[in-house]
Design an enzyme around this catalytic site. Structure first.
Site, PDB file in Angstrom:
ATOM      1  N   LYS A  35     -16.348  -2.539 -11.105  1.00  0.00           N
ATOM      2  CA  LYS A  35     -15.882  -2.951 -12.569  1.00  0.00           C
ATOM      3  C   LYS A  35     -16.555  -4.337 -12.943  1.00  0.00           C
ATOM      4  CE  LYS A  35     -12.263  -4.351 -15.867  1.00  0.00           C
ATOM      5  NZ  LYS A  35     -10.928  -4.210 -16.012  1.00  0.00           N
ATOM      6  N   TYR A  47     -12.957   7.264 -25.175  1.00  0.00           N
ATOM      7  CA  TYR A  47     -12.183   7.339 -26.392  1.00  0.00           C
ATOM      8  C   TYR A  47     -12.704   8.738 -27.275  1.00  0.00           C
ATOM      9  CZ  TYR A  47     -11.040   2.834 -24.637  1.00  0.00           C
ATOM     10  OH  TYR A  47     -10.772   1.827 -23.881  1.00  0.00           O
ATOM     11  N   CYS A  99      -6.506 -11.822 -15.701  1.00  0.00           N
ATOM     12  CA  CYS A  99      -5.877 -10.586 -14.738  1.00  0.00           C
ATOM     13  C   CYS A  99      -5.085 -10.729 -13.506  1.00  0.00           C
ATOM     14  CB  CYS A  99      -7.142  -9.456 -14.473  1.00  0.00           C
ATOM     15  SG  CYS A  99      -8.083  -8.898 -15.557  1.00  0.00           S
ATOM     16  N   CYS A 159      -3.549  -8.584 -17.488  1.00  0.00           N
ATOM     17  CA  CYS A 159      -4.301  -9.131 -18.700  1.00  0.00           C
ATOM     18  C   CYS A 159      -3.548  -8.768 -20.103  1.00  0.00           C
ATOM     19  CB  CYS A 159      -5.675  -8.658 -18.640  1.00  0.00           C
ATOM     20  SG  CYS A 159      -6.239  -7.542 -18.855  1.00  0.00           S
ATOM     21  N   LYS A 216     -17.594   1.307 -14.129  1.00  0.00           N
ATOM     22  CA  LYS A 216     -17.069   0.805 -15.341  1.00  0.00           C
ATOM     23  C   LYS A 216     -17.951  -0.435 -15.973  1.00  0.00           C
ATOM     24  CE  LYS A 216     -13.683  -1.133 -17.904  1.00  0.00           C
ATOM     25  NZ  LYS A 216     -12.166  -1.609 -17.770  1.00  0.00           N
ATOM     26  N   CYS A 238      -2.919  -3.504 -14.761  1.00  0.00           N
ATOM     27  CA  CYS A 238      -3.501  -4.971 -14.610  1.00  0.00           C
ATOM     28  C   CYS A 238      -2.566  -5.661 -15.437  1.00  0.00           C
ATOM     29  CB  CYS A 238      -4.656  -4.633 -15.450  1.00  0.00           C
ATOM     30  SG  CYS A 238      -5.833  -6.199 -15.407  1.00  0.00           S
TER      31      CYS A 238
HETATM   32  C1  PBG Z   1      -7.913  -4.507 -18.075  1.00  0.00           C
HETATM   33  C2  PBG Z   1      -8.868  -3.441 -18.664  1.00  0.00           C
HETATM   34  C3  PBG Z   1     -10.039  -3.823 -19.506  1.00  0.00           C
HETATM   35  C4  PBG Z   1     -10.677  -2.561 -19.786  1.00  0.00           C
HETATM   36  C5  PBG Z   1      -9.862  -1.499 -19.190  1.00  0.00           C
HETATM   37  N1  PBG Z   1      -8.780  -2.464 -18.350  1.00  0.00           N
HETATM   38  C6  PBG Z   1     -10.511  -4.851 -20.062  1.00  0.00           C
HETATM   39  C7  PBG Z   1     -11.114  -6.190 -19.403  1.00  0.00           C
HETATM   40  O1  PBG Z   1     -11.253  -5.987 -18.210  1.00  0.00           O
HETATM   41  O2  PBG Z   1     -11.273  -7.106 -19.926  1.00  0.00           O
HETATM   42  C8  PBG Z   1     -11.671  -2.293 -20.743  1.00  0.00           C
HETATM   43  C9  PBG Z   1     -11.782  -0.898 -21.290  1.00  0.00           C
HETATM   44  C10 PBG Z   1     -12.917  -0.625 -22.632  1.00  0.00           C
HETATM   45  O3  PBG Z   1     -13.381  -1.559 -22.808  1.00  0.00           O
HETATM   46  O4  PBG Z   1     -12.667   0.571 -23.082  1.00  0.00           O
HETATM   47  N2  PBG Z   1      -8.438  -5.171 -17.127  1.00  0.00           N
END
Ligand code: PBG
Length: 324
Positions: free
Chosen positions: A196, A314, A130, A122, A249, A120
């Site tokens: 996502k 985690y 992103c 971001c 997710k 990604c």
């Molecule tokens: C990157 C990304 C994110 C997460 C995983 N990859 C953050 C987002 O989309 O803002 C979140 C993972 C987490 O909250 O543990 N795009």
């Protein structure tokens, strides 16, 4: 023939009996441990909203990956925090970038560890979105695809075993697949963050990865939490474009979609127990309101029961310790 002949409690009477009829297993082999690796860091830097999670130097990431492997966790998921950010996120496809360096170091020290790289922009863009932001503020889908493809190739060349695009641009899995294939990396699998959602539960991650959008939010590319049929369509699109594994997710508020996508696609499925899910549980534990071990193992088992083959969490190292 109902009660009193039928008594479900008979099979709950002892630990051994319960074990014999248990429908779902949770083992360290199901888990993926996410890590934040920061450029130029020489010590651990705690993430405030994620007690027990640190931003790591490359050397610490190598130690953590080894420790995870020793606990029976087969894979780590890498996020990079670059030295500097720019409009395009060029740190992402730098062959000497933080994820590339960390990948090489981990593969060298612990070759059997599966290194999954989050793909990604971001964490690398100064605006925190992103993808490429057009002058009118819209994230430019097709211009972003080229940068993602380039980044994927760089990550795979550095030794990444699996590439995991998390940006939610349309067509990214196809773009990454073609780029990898053209560069002779046809054997590298893609784990698509297929469904996502634009979730409030990523807050602590954005602190950890320093990736909060400077303006607006991610709702024009991440999914609306209210949509389930669309999540199945997103998974199908990723599969058609060549995804080897699909993902849902966050995990816990979306267990219905884990089940639905598993049933409707029968693909290998990952679920991401995200930072906010972790933070909530840890906060309750810190207050003495929940038993950490019982709550974590229950949550992760239920994600498996919903249909996830792979659980990204985690809690992975703690869970693996408790499961031993
Ligand atoms: C990157 C990304 C994110 C997460 C995983 N990859 C953050 C987002 O989309 O803002 C979140 C993972 C987490 O909250 O543990 N795009």
């Amino acid at each position: 023939m109902p009660f009193p002949q039928i008594r479900p409690r008979r099979l709950r009477a002892t630990h051994a009996l319960r074990g014999l009829v248990r429908e779902t297993s949770l083992t360290p082999a199901d888990l993926v441990y996410p890590m934040f690796v920061a450029h130029g860091l020489d010590r651990r830097e705690p993430v405030e909203a994620m007690p027990g999670v640190d931003r790591l130097s490359i050397a610490h990431a190598v130690d953590e990956a080894r420790e995870a492997a020793d606990l029976g966790i087969p894979a780590v998921l890498l996020f990079g925090i670059p030295a500097s950010k720019d409009d395009e996120g060029s740190g992402a496809w730098d062959d000497e970038g933080i994820v590339q360096l960390a990948t090489r170091a981990i593969k060298e020290a612990s070759p059997e560890t599966v290194v999954i790289t989050d793909l990604c922009l971001c964490e690398y863009t100064s605006h925190g979105h992103c993808g490429v932001v057009r002058p009118d503020g819209v994230v430019d889908n097709d211009a972003t695809l080229e940068l993602l493809a380039q980044t994927a190739v760089s990550q795979a060349r550095a030794g990444a075993d699996v590439i995991a695009p998390s940006d939610m641009m349309d067509g990214r899995v196809g773009a990454v697949r073609s780029a990898l294939d053209e560069e002779g990396l046809g054997e590298t699998p893609i784990l698509g963050y297929s469904a996502k959602f634009a979730s409030a539960f990523y807050g602590p991650f954005r602190e950890a990865a320093d990736s909060t959008p400077a303006f607006g939010d991610r709702r024009s590319y991440q999914m609306d939490p209210a949509n389930g049929a669309e999540a199945v369509r997103e998974a199908r699109l990723d599969i058609d474009e060549g995804a080897d594994i699909v993902m849902v997710k966050p995990a816990l508020p979306y267990l219905d979609l884990i089940r639905r996508i598993k049933d409707e696609t029968s693909m290998p499925l990952a679920a991401y127990n995200v930072s906010g899910e972790y933070a909530m549980l840890k906060a309750a534990v810190a207050n003495g309101w929940l038993d950490e071990r019982a709550a974590v193992l229950e949550a992760l088992t239920c994600i498996r029961r919903a249909g996830a083959d792979i659980v990204i969490s985690y809690h992975a190292k703690d869970a693996a310790r408790w499961l031993r």
